[in-house]
Design an enzyme around this catalytic site. Structure first.
Site, PDB file in Angstrom:
ATOM      1  N   ASN A 116     -12.423  32.935  26.518  1.00 23.91           N
ATOM      2  CA  ASN A 116     -12.080  33.343  25.171  1.00 23.91           C
ATOM      3  C   ASN A 116     -11.545  32.223  24.300  1.00 23.91           C
ATOM      4  OD1 ASN A 116     -12.121  35.448  23.449  1.00 23.91           O
ATOM      5  ND2 ASN A 116     -10.145  36.285  24.009  1.00 23.91           N
ATOM      6  N   LYS A 168     -44.758  17.180  40.198  1.00 25.73           N
ATOM      7  CA  LYS A 168     -45.168  17.095  38.800  1.00 25.73           C
ATOM      8  C   LYS A 168     -46.694  17.163  38.740  1.00 25.73           C
ATOM      9  CE  LYS A 168     -40.878  15.820  37.627  1.00 25.73           C
ATOM     10  NZ  LYS A 168     -39.982  16.689  36.870  1.00 25.73           N
ATOM     11  N   HIS A 287     -29.898  23.595  41.450  1.00 29.66           N
ATOM     12  CA  HIS A 287     -30.202  22.784  40.274  1.00 29.66           C
ATOM     13  C   HIS A 287     -29.251  23.171  39.157  1.00 29.66           C
ATOM     14  CE1 HIS A 287     -32.284  21.018  36.863  1.00 29.66           C
ATOM     15  NE2 HIS A 287     -32.919  20.270  37.722  1.00 29.66           N
TER      16      HIS A 287
END
Length: 443
Positions: A116, A168, A287
């Site tokens: 908060n 990749k 991760h």
């Protein structure tokens, strides 16, 4: 008319919540906040406001305050120190009583301490720099499913950093081609390959197909190399139930490790998964996608060392921790500070490394730091020296970008890491002779 019980109106926080004479208890949770107040707000008031709003306080006195013991439950700002070189900034130290927090819940810890106060009007900016977690609280967490020693024993790999590679291009491959890239990297000599953090279950590759082809790649590579191999199968999903379904399927396939994005997935989901992983013998790779949203600003948010401590409590066997290489020297000390917080049992307070409190994890298992992102084989000497043996070095483009292909890229990394470890063990200076070591090894 009824007699007045107390005066209504806005009350200064510092009257109740600023207590410089307070002696902290061994069971208190301590926080160090970097506070930048609005002009005209005194440091004591700003520090007290943080303590109040993150514990029992509200902006005025309420009747129900009389029904509890504020002294027992309130957070206290017990010290304020200026920040060198910053006019309008200071560090506020806040102590929270243990009973303010639910046992075994990182979610509740964060909701209370940072839930908060960060939107508070009296503050221009606020950053949580560090937390001291007392053993009385850390003992209510399972922590990492297995930890460093158990992982080494499961993999039968000792005395060197472990090697990984993110497959990749991260998006767009079919499951079968993806599995082929996994096989080539593992066959070439890597210990692990990795799903990218945003590979979940997309139209071009559904999770189940990926899991099956990756398991096939792992088994084939293991059979041919005689080494234990793994692929971080990303179990992160849109619901906790779906996440568990993926983890269970991974276990049924007999793979050694799964993966989770702990910040986007959330601490509740992460802790559930960590418990499942311990119960079922799966390693858990974590991760930190989204961390920079929280930790990148120097004067607002949370430092990554806090997120790292939270992860060690919530549970994970690996977590991404930056690379250090090529960055500034100061960054190196700070990174090594939270790397130690992940791996060691006991970490001394050391402000030069950004460690504000002495942290005693007692017997909670350690987490392997993962160096990943833009590193390649020429960084190997520096990485070996900085991170030591208990780490995972991940080269994505640094493996798959090899001009001869994926497997030769994997071979290059394995040869380099073994050469660096051997050179270090022989007493050579990796900082000075690193490039020479790599050149010799590549012949």
């Amino acid at each position: 008319k009824a007699s007045v019980g107390f005066k209504a109106g806005v009350k200064d926080y510092r009257l109740t919540y600023y207590t410089p004479e307070y002696q902290t208890k061994d069971t208190d949770i301590l926080a160090a906040f970097r506070v930048t107040p609005q002009p005209g707000v005194p440091p004591e008031e700003a520090g007290a406001a943080v303590a109040a709003e993150s514990s029992t306080g509200t902006w005025t006195t309420v009747w129900t305050d009389g029904l509890t013991s504020l002294d027992r439950y309130k957070g206290r700002c017990y010290d304020i120190e200026p920040v060198a070189g910053e006019e309008s900034q200071f560090i506020a130290y806040v102590a929270y009583p243990l009973d303010l927090f639910e046992e075994g819940s990182v979610t509740n810890l964060f909701t209370s301490i940072v839930g908060n106060v960060f939107g508070f009007k009296a503050l221009r900016a606020l950053r949580l720099e560090d937390l001291r977690i007392p053993p009385a609280y850390s003992k209510t967490f399972q922590g990492p499913p297995h930890g460093i020693q158990v992982e080494r024993d499961k993999l039968n790999k000792y005395g060197r950093p472990l090697l990984g590679c993110t497959i990749k291009p991260k998006l767009g491959l079919s499951a079968k081609n993806y599995g082929r890239a996994v096989y080539e990297c593992l066959r070439g000599g890597l210990d692990f390959t990795k799903d990218d953090e945003n590979v979940n279950s997309q139209p071009f590759m559904r999770w189940r197909d990926r899991f099956v082809f990756c398991a096939e790649a792992i088994n084939k590579a293991q059979a041919e190399t005689g080494e234990i191999k793994g692929h971080y199968l990303n179990a992160t999903a849109g619901t906790c139930e779906e996440m568990m379904k993926r983890a269970i399927f991974a276990r049924e396939l007999g793979v050694p490790i799964v993966m989770h994005d702990y910040l986007t997935g959330g601490f509740t989901a992460n802790t559930s998964l960590a418990h499942y992983c311990r119960d079922n013998g799966l390693l858990l790779h974590i991760h930190r996608a989204m961390h920079a949203v929280i930790d990148r600003q120097r004067n607002h948010g949370m430092h990554f060392r806090v997120l790292a401590k939270a992860l060690r409590m919530s549970g994970g066997d690996h977590v991404h921790a930056g690379t250090v290489v090529g960055k500034l020297e100061g960054e190196r000390d700070v990174t090594l500070g939270f790397v130690d917080l992940l791996r060691d049992d006991f970490i001394e307070k050391d402000r030069s490394r950004g460690i504000y409190f002495t942290q005693d994890w007692v017997s909670m298992p350690g987490v392997l730091p993962v160096a990943s992102g833009g590193i390649h084989v020429w960084h190997m000497p520096a990485l070996t020296e900085i991170f030591g043996d208990d780490s995972v070095l991940q080269f994505g483009g640094g493996t798959l970008g090899h001009p001869w292909g994926n497997a030769p890229g994997a071979v290059a990394n394995r040869v380099a890491v073994e050469a660096c470890v051997q050179a270090r063990n022989e007493g050579r200076d990796l900082a000075r002779e690193g490039n020479e070591v790599i050149r010799e090894a590549s012949k």
